[in-house]
Design a protein around this motif. Sequence first.
Motif, short mmCIF file in Angstrom:
data_model
loop_
_atom_site.label_atom_id
_atom_site.label_comp_id
_atom_site.label_asym_id
_atom_site.label_seq_id
_atom_site.Cartn_x
_atom_site.Cartn_y
_atom_site.Cartn_z
N ASP A 134 0.82 -1.21 0.00
CA ASP A 134 0.00 0.00 0.00
C ASP A 134 0.86 1.27 0.00
N LYS A 342 -2.50 1.38 8.30
CA LYS A 342 -3.46 2.27 7.66
C LYS A 342 -4.17 3.14 8.69
N GLN A 346 -3.69 7.09 8.63
CA GLN A 346 -4.92 7.86 8.46
C GLN A 346 -5.03 8.95 9.51
N SER A 349 -2.56 11.71 8.82
CA SER A 349 -2.83 12.47 7.59
C SER A 349 -3.58 13.76 7.85
N SER A 358 -3.82 4.18 -0.24
CA SER A 358 -5.22 4.10 0.17
C SER A 358 -5.63 5.32 0.98
N VAL A 359 -4.69 5.89 1.74
CA VAL A 359 -5.00 7.06 2.57
C VAL A 359 -4.90 8.34 1.75
N GLU A 361 -5.59 8.86 -1.26
CA GLU A 361 -6.73 9.02 -2.15
C GLU A 361 -8.07 9.01 -1.42
N SER A 362 -8.02 8.94 -0.10
CA SER A 362 -9.26 8.78 0.67
C SER A 362 -9.96 10.10 0.93
N ASP A 363 -11.26 10.02 1.12
CA ASP A 363 -12.03 11.20 1.48
C ASP A 363 -11.61 11.72 2.85
N GLU A 364 -11.22 10.81 3.74
CA GLU A 364 -10.83 11.23 5.09
C GLU A 364 -9.63 12.18 5.06
#
Length: 434
Positions: A134, A342, A346, A349, A358-359, A361-364
Amino acid sequence: MKKYSLIFFSLVLIFLVACSNDDLKGKSKDDGTTNSDDEKEDVELTFSIWGNDQHAEMYEEVLKGFYDENPNIKVKIDLIPFPDYQQKMSVLAAGNELPDVGWVSEAMVSQFIKNDILSDISDFSKDDNFDMNDFIPSTLELWKHDGKLLGLPFSTPPMILYYNKKMFEEAGLETPTELAMKDEWTWEQFEEAAKALSSGEGINRTYGARLFREWTNFATLPSHTISYGGSIFSDDMKEFTWNSSEGVKTFEMLNRMMFEDKSHVPPGENIEYEGGKVGMYSAMYSYMTNAREITDFEWDIAPLPKGPNGRAPLLGQAGIVAFEGSKHPKEAKELLKFLASKVGIQAQSMFFVPARKSVLESDEFITVPNNPSRESIQLAMIDQMNDGYTYPLHEDWTKIESEIIKGIDKLFAQMESPTVILEQMEKDIKPLLK
């Protein structure tokens, strides 16, 4: 008589069995084994960072998940000012008192590898739940050495430009974002905008630009040089190459903005961007913490300007490592694995550009309250992550950096011309590269 003998014999037998069981329990402990009902030993780990109170609070919150899984482990967060961090780690290493886990910046890696104080965590790749795949591959290169993995990145930001949209609107200027979307955001446009945004006198003076977060941090200047085709060092770190026509152009730009146009905050002055008197400010994503608190004006982010050779933002990189010599190496690696998971990335971030795809590109990550728009984050940061430069790796970087700062201080004091300053820098730095 037989009845009493039988009772006596039974009591002796019970006593012997009890003693035997106690001996077995004691032997089990002496052998290092424990019964399944025994509790794990309580452990306290030290985690060193150079961040601020908000970073520490974030870690305290996310560590609650770690404590749920490891109730016998507690983590003490040690805040150390960044200018003192590398020196303090070296002192602690000499006294065998290093923290168990800690932050390490890219400029520190060479010295810490040389001192052999970073633990090998290559076995993390064997844990499918950790999902090493990842991580963005380029973000791991700094932490690989002689076939070992010595740390994991938690922050991989490109330098970006924060700007005051209100000042641009009042001056009738196109914003850096609007120009960048048309591929017209250049260093020449940056200078012109800085002049147009500067006005007033004394305490009412507004400035178009500030390129230094701290006055000893020159990280934005190489971006200008490289975008014009120059460099700071040779690829093998044997030559100081900033003493060039491109380097002189960079120092002349800074001299012009500070002392001729007066469009740049004067040397040593702490006129902060969030106060509303600075139009453009270069900083990392971590500054977003401060920017989110701004309510007096509307702001946004954009990529740094480009030159004839494109853009070259500094790609800052910081990682988390497990230090050698820990009294609890197994627990230290478990803490590192949690922080680089993750879930851990997260949480971090909120302040740092994540190394996990994965993080990133995340909405969070993108939709944190008071963040810029998704389009601005894409344009200013995500699209720039493959085009920047990284700090050079050299075991004597601290000494080299000190000589560069001495030269820039001479520019600030107007003691010498840019040409003379760069010539002296090369003379002073050349022996250190050998």
